[in-house]
Scaffold this motif. Structure first.
Motif, PDB file in Angstrom:
ATOM      1  N   LYS A   1      52.255 -43.503 -11.183  1.00 42.25           N
ATOM      2  CA  LYS A   1      51.331 -42.645 -10.444  1.00 42.25           C
ATOM      3  C   LYS A   1      50.014 -43.372 -10.186  1.00 42.25           C
ATOM      4  N   PHE A   2      49.526 -43.244  -8.962  1.00 42.31           N
ATOM      5  CA  PHE A   2      48.271 -43.880  -8.567  1.00 42.31           C
ATOM      6  C   PHE A   2      47.571 -42.939  -7.598  1.00 42.31           C
ATOM      7  N   TYR A   3      46.546 -42.222  -8.085  1.00 44.91           N
ATOM      8  CA  TYR A   3      45.898 -41.186  -7.299  1.00 44.91           C
ATOM      9  C   TYR A   3      44.690 -41.731  -6.546  1.00 44.91           C
ATOM     10  N   TYR A   4      44.178 -40.897  -5.632  1.00 43.51           N
ATOM     11  CA  TYR A   4      42.994 -41.264  -4.855  1.00 43.51           C
ATOM     12  C   TYR A   4      41.783 -41.471  -5.763  1.00 43.51           C
ATOM     13  N   THR A   5      41.662 -40.645  -6.787  1.00 41.31           N
ATOM     14  CA  THR A   5      40.539 -40.802  -7.719  1.00 41.31           C
ATOM     15  C   THR A   5      40.638 -42.120  -8.481  1.00 41.31           C
ATOM     16  N   ASP A   6      41.869 -42.587  -8.741  1.00 40.02           N
ATOM     17  CA  ASP A   6      42.030 -43.898  -9.374  1.00 40.02           C
ATOM     18  C   ASP A   6      41.520 -45.010  -8.459  1.00 40.02           C
ATOM     19  N   CYS A   7      41.772 -44.867  -7.154  1.00 38.97           N
ATOM     20  CA  CYS A   7      41.288 -45.868  -6.192  1.00 38.97           C
ATOM     21  C   CYS A   7      39.759 -45.873  -6.143  1.00 38.97           C
ATOM     22  N   LEU A   8      39.152 -44.691  -6.161  1.00 38.91           N
ATOM     23  CA  LEU A   8      37.695 -44.627  -6.172  1.00 38.91           C
ATOM     24  C   LEU A   8      37.131 -45.218  -7.465  1.00 38.91           C
ATOM     25  N   LEU A   9      37.806 -44.977  -8.572  1.00 38.05           N
ATOM     26  CA  LEU A   9      37.366 -45.559  -9.845  1.00 38.05           C
ATOM     27  C   LEU A   9      37.435 -47.080  -9.784  1.00 38.05           C
ATOM     28  N   PHE A  10      38.489 -47.598  -9.181  1.00 40.55           N
ATOM     29  CA  PHE A  10      38.587 -49.055  -9.018  1.00 40.55           C
ATOM     30  C   PHE A  10      37.460 -49.571  -8.128  1.00 40.55           C
ATOM     31  N   GLY A  11      37.122 -48.808  -7.085  1.00 39.67           N
ATOM     32  CA  GLY A  11      36.004 -49.189  -6.232  1.00 39.67           C
ATOM     33  C   GLY A  11      34.696 -49.246  -6.995  1.00 39.67           C
ATOM     34  N   ALA A  12      34.470 -48.284  -7.895  1.00 40.81           N
ATOM     35  CA  ALA A  12      33.240 -48.288  -8.698  1.00 40.81           C
ATOM     36  C   ALA A  12      33.227 -49.456  -9.683  1.00 40.81           C
ATOM     37  N   ILE A  13      34.367 -49.723 -10.311  1.00 38.90           N
ATOM     38  CA  ILE A  13      34.452 -50.807 -11.292  1.00 38.90           C
ATOM     39  C   ILE A  13      34.195 -52.159 -10.637  1.00 38.90           C
ATOM     40  N   ILE A  14      34.845 -52.396  -9.512  1.00 37.63           N
ATOM     41  CA  ILE A  14      34.784 -53.713  -8.890  1.00 37.63           C
ATOM     42  C   ILE A  14      33.518 -53.880  -8.061  1.00 37.63           C
ATOM     43  N   SER A  15      32.738 -52.813  -7.882  1.00 39.35           N
ATOM     44  CA  SER A  15      31.461 -52.926  -7.169  1.00 39.35           C
ATOM     45  C   SER A  15      30.352 -53.451  -8.072  1.00 39.35           C
ATOM     46  N   ALA A  16      30.622 -53.549  -9.360  1.00 38.29           N
ATOM     47  CA  ALA A  16      29.627 -54.080 -10.300  1.00 38.29           C
ATOM     48  C   ALA A  16      29.573 -55.596 -10.168  1.00 38.29           C
ATOM     49  N   THR A  17      28.531 -56.097  -9.509  1.00 35.01           N
ATOM     50  CA  THR A  17      28.402 -57.536  -9.307  1.00 35.01           C
ATOM     51  C   THR A  17      27.711 -58.186 -10.499  1.00 35.01           C
ATOM     52  N   ASP A  18      28.013 -59.453 -10.706  1.00 36.25           N
ATOM     53  CA  ASP A  18      27.427 -60.208 -11.816  1.00 36.25           C
ATOM     54  C   ASP A  18      27.292 -61.667 -11.396  1.00 36.25           C
ATOM     55  N   PRO A  19      26.324 -61.966 -10.508  1.00 34.91           N
ATOM     56  CA  PRO A  19      26.198 -63.339  -9.990  1.00 34.91           C
ATOM     57  C   PRO A  19      25.524 -64.277 -10.964  1.00 34.91           C
ATOM     58  N   VAL A  20      25.976 -64.262 -12.222  1.00 32.77           N
ATOM     59  CA  VAL A  20      25.324 -65.073 -13.254  1.00 32.77           C
ATOM     60  C   VAL A  20      25.415 -66.553 -12.909  1.00 32.77           C
ATOM     61  N   THR A  21      26.553 -66.980 -12.347  1.00 34.76           N
ATOM     62  CA  THR A  21      26.723 -68.384 -11.980  1.00 34.76           C
ATOM     63  C   THR A  21      25.753 -68.782 -10.881  1.00 34.76           C
ATOM     64  N   VAL A  22      25.686 -67.970  -9.833  1.00 36.35           N
ATOM     65  CA  VAL A  22      24.810 -68.269  -8.701  1.00 36.35           C
ATOM     66  C   VAL A  22      23.352 -68.281  -9.144  1.00 36.35           C
ATOM     67  N   LEU A  23      22.955 -67.283  -9.941  1.00 35.25           N
ATOM     68  CA  LEU A  23      21.558 -67.197 -10.373  1.00 35.25           C
ATOM     69  C   LEU A  23      21.178 -68.377 -11.267  1.00 35.25           C
ATOM     70  N   ALA A  24      22.107 -68.818 -12.100  1.00 35.37           N
ATOM     71  CA  ALA A  24      21.817 -69.978 -12.948  1.00 35.37           C
ATOM     72  C   ALA A  24      21.573 -71.221 -12.094  1.00 35.37           C
ATOM     73  N   ILE A  25      22.371 -71.400 -11.048  1.00 33.36           N
ATOM     74  CA  ILE A  25      22.181 -72.546 -10.158  1.00 33.36           C
ATOM     75  C   ILE A  25      20.887 -72.387  -9.370  1.00 33.36           C
ATOM     76  N   PHE A  26      20.594 -71.165  -8.915  1.00 36.52           N
ATOM     77  CA  PHE A  26      19.320 -70.907  -8.235  1.00 36.52           C
ATOM     78  C   PHE A  26      18.143 -71.303  -9.120  1.00 36.52           C
ATOM     79  N   ASN A  27      18.226 -70.899 -10.378  1.00 38.08           N
ATOM     80  CA  ASN A  27      17.130 -71.179 -11.305  1.00 38.08           C
ATOM     81  C   ASN A  27      16.986 -72.674 -11.555  1.00 38.08           C
ATOM     82  N   GLU A  28      18.110 -73.348 -11.656  1.00 37.48           N
ATOM     83  CA  GLU A  28      18.068 -74.790 -11.920  1.00 37.48           C
ATOM     84  C   GLU A  28      17.545 -75.563 -10.719  1.00 37.48           C
ATOM     85  N   LEU A  29      17.918 -75.125  -9.513  1.00 40.41           N
ATOM     86  CA  LEU A  29      17.492 -75.816  -8.296  1.00 40.41           C
ATOM     87  C   LEU A  29      16.171 -75.292  -7.760  1.00 40.41           C
ATOM     88  N   HIS A  30      15.632 -74.226  -8.383  1.00 38.41           N
ATOM     89  CA  HIS A  30      14.404 -73.587  -7.908  1.00 38.41           C
ATOM     90  C   HIS A  30      14.561 -73.135  -6.457  1.00 38.41           C
TER      91      HIS A  30
END
Length: 689
Positions: A230-259
């Motif tokens: 079973k895979f309901y519409y609310t499960d799809c919305l929950l997946f959308g909320a979960i995967i919308s959490a961004t974490d650009p730790v890699t990009v920000l670390a490079i930004f910080n290093e390169l100023h």
């Protein structure tokens, strides 16, 4: 469905059945005592073996972190930027996961399935009566009938599989608190309007676009026969909320290093900090969506608005709880002599900060939001009350905890790919998820940037927008949200897909950050205090001397209007109440509040002028931004002063910029002109989003 908390069962020849009074094993006393001694010996041996395996599992993660640290040093020494430390941790976790999965012997034979036909639902705890002795068992989850004989019997794999609550209660708090405590306020508040728009509105847009696209993918899987549960519409919305959490730790670390460009850094960092909080509250609201009627997964207007109310209630309640905890800590450190004992002061700061997360979770709110705003509040108020030793200790303590916790989570991600026992990989769902994430991020960034640029004086350029689109990595928060509930078929598929998405974005997107910066011609090597060239926007000069006075005082108003509305009240009232800095309350409160003002104003305010400068004053303006009058003294941002001023700073030394000192000397920011304690500042008429 709630489960019965406890069941008392009896193990007999016929299987597993409800225990009856007086039911017990018989036999002679001699054989019974001998059997009891053997059982006690076996139990002690099993306990010792379990302790040894616990030590080995923890040692495994410590060695992983140690190896990661040494490799990070090598990469920094060689200036390698194609792979970030989090990607390294994941690779090492994958290697160890393969070894544990295929290189350690199985210990099968310990488990034996029994039937319990009299019960129609599982129990969370079982007390099993085996020949007159009671043993306690806890529920680990449901196993499908087809996999009943494939249950993993490797004890070592079980040991390295952590309870999801470990991530939320132990590992996430220092990561989120550090984000708030180390927040660079100046560039954050300068882009506050845009950051709030990306974090709140953008995350909601991304969630619903991803959720609806994934619902179409699920329908397609059902048509082609690739959906076995079973895979309901609310499960799809929950997946959308979960995967919308961004974490650009890699990009920000490079930004910080390169100023890299400070505004781009502030937009990405601010969005990721608040985005995590929004995503977790949004997921809680979707879980709370419970329509009335027979079909509990159909759309229901009343349930929808109830979920919106839950979102607002949880977020506002968590925000208030975090802010109040920070305020209480500030008051305790101000009105006690804890600064005389730096160790006690640091310990109290640490415990109060961590308890904010647990208190919010215990009260039904979201600890991530609470601890984030607790960190911001602690940095703004409590930090000023700490002793010099405690300031250094708290900064370093949470920085180390953040580093270790984050790398531990990424190591565990690699490990979980092989140690997690309920993976469900669907190629159609995985490909659909990548497409949905790309479209959701595009709908998040480009339309919002267009609307924000209508009101911003400093536009978000196309290369910034492309970089923000590219930098939407998924990381620790998405993983923690996905692993928190893997009880059903749909949640297991979402977790497996989330794991692959994190791998791809950290390795591929994170590794392509440096080439993308070059391709988009984004500035690097920028001084964090440097700003774009001055524009023709005028800034009214109250008084100045020297030939460059008028030219140096022409600038834009950088701070967001929302922050300017708040700053005057904060500087004139909250700072003096909660810290040893700011103007005395006797000069800002009405005369009839004199007694209260004298009680709440710290003696240091009168005795030490150093209190007017804040150590972390990264607020609003730069050199050439303002000219202020302070009593009988006129101070310009470029360091020039009237006849009664001999130095450019209160303590005789120049800090980040003299304008920051001037701002902290007693600037109250309203819309256009504020007069407070002899200080007057005139802002330009236009605002920045």
């Amino acid at each position: 469905m709630s489960l019965p908390p406890l069941a008392l069962l009896l193990l007999g020849a016929g299987g597993l059945r409800a225990a009856e009074p007086g039911g017990g094993g018989g036999g002679s006393s001699g054989s019974s005592s001998s059997s009891s001694a053997m059982e006690e010996l076996a139990t002690e041996q099993e306990a010792e073996e379990s302790h040894r395996q616990d030590s080995v599992s923890l040692l495994t993660f410590i060695l992983l972190l140690t190896l990661t640290i040494l490799t990070i040093w090598l990469f920094k020494h060689r200036r390698v930027r194609f792979l970030h430390e989090t990607g390294l941790a994941m690779i090492y976790g994958l290697i160890v996961g393969v070894i544990l999965r295929y290189g350690t012997p199985s210990t099968s034979g310990h488990d034996k399935p029994f039937s319990c036909s009299q019960e129609d639902r599982p129990f969370t705890t079982l007390l099993v009566n085996v020949s007159g002795k009671f043993f306690e068992y806890t529920l680990k989850g449901e196993i499908s009938p087809g996999k009943i004989h494939n249950v993993e019997q490797n004890d070592m794999l079980r040991k390295v599989t952590f309870d999801p609550e470990v991530f939320f209660n132990i590992l996430l708090p220092p990561i989120i608190f550090h984000a708030g405590y180390s927040l660079k306020k100046r560039h954050f508040f300068r882009n506050l309007g845009s950051i709030l728009a990306y974090a709140f509105l953008g995350t909601a847009v991304s969630c619903f676009i991803i959720g609806n696209l994934m619902y179409g993918v699920v329908k397609l899987m059902k048509l082609v026969g690739q959906l076995s549960g079973k895979f309901y519409y609310t499960d799809c919305l929950l997946f959308g909320a979960i995967i919308s959490a961004t974490d650009p730790v890699t990009v920000l670390a490079i930004f910080n290093e390169l100023h890299a460009d400070v505004d781009l850094y502030a937009l990405l960092f601010g969005e990721s900090v608040l985005n995590d909080a929004v995503a977790i509250v949004l997921s809680s609201s979707i879980v709370a969506y419970q329509p009335t009627g027979e079909n509990t997964h159909a759309f229901d207007a009343a349930a929808f608005f109830k979920s919106v109310g839950v979102f607002l209630g949880i977020f506002s309640g968590s925000f208030m709880m975090g802010a109040v905890t920070g305020v209480v800590t500030a008051l305790v450190t101000k009105f006690t002599k804890l600064h005389c004992f730096p160790l006690l002061e640091t310990a109290l700061f640490f415990l109060m900060s961590w308890s904010t997360f647990l208190l919010a979770e215990a009260c039904g709110f979201t600890g991530v939001v609470a601890v984030l705003f607790c960190g911001i509040t602690q940095a703004h108020y409590t930090y000023n009350n700490l002793s010099v030793e405690s300031r250094s200790r708290t900064k370093q303590l949470f920085e180390v905890l953040h580093f270790l916790a984050e790398n531990f989570i990424f190591s565990y991600m690699g490990l979980a790919l092989f140690t997690f026992q309920k993976h469900i990989f669907s190629p159609v769902f995985i490909i659909g998820a990548f497409v949905a994430i790309f479209l959701g991020r595009a709908a998040h960034i480009y339309p919002l940037s267009f609307l924000l640029n209508l009101g911003r004086r400093h536009k978000i350029s196309w290369n910034f927008q492309h970089m923000m689109m590219f930098s939407g990595l998924r990381g620790a928060m998405a993983f923690a949200l996905a692993i928190r509930d893997t009880a059903t078929y749909s949640h297991q598929m979402m977790f497996s897909t989330t794991l692959l998405i994190v791998f791809f974005t950290v390795w591929i997107v994170g590794g392509g950050t440096t080439p993308m910066l070059s391709w988009l011609n984004i500035r690097v090597g920028v001084d964090p205090d440097q700003d774009p060239p001055p524009t023709n926007d005028s800034f009214q000069v109250l008084q100045g001397d020297g030939p460059d006075s008028e030219r140096r005082n022409r600038t834009k108003q950088e701070s967001a209007w929302l922050f300017r509305l708040w700053y005057s009240f904060d500087h004139n009232y909250l700072k003096p109440i909660l810290t040893h800095s700011g103007p005395p309350l006797t000069t800002t409160l009405p005369s009839w509040c004199g007694l209260i003002a004298r009680c709440l104003t710290s003696p240091q305010v009168y005795d030490n002028q150093e209190q007017l400068r804040e150590e972390d004053s990264d607020f609003i303006l730069n050199d050439g931004d303002l000219t202020v009058t302070y009593g009988d003294t006129t101070i310009t941002a470029n360091g020039s002063s009237g006849p009664h001023t001999a130095t450019t700073s209160l303590d005789g030394r120049r800090t980040k910029s003299s304008s920051e000192e001037a701002l902290e000397r007693d600037l109250g920011a309203a819309d256009h002109e504020v007069t407070s304690r002899g200080t007057r500042l005139v802002f330009p008429l236009e605002d920045n989003a």
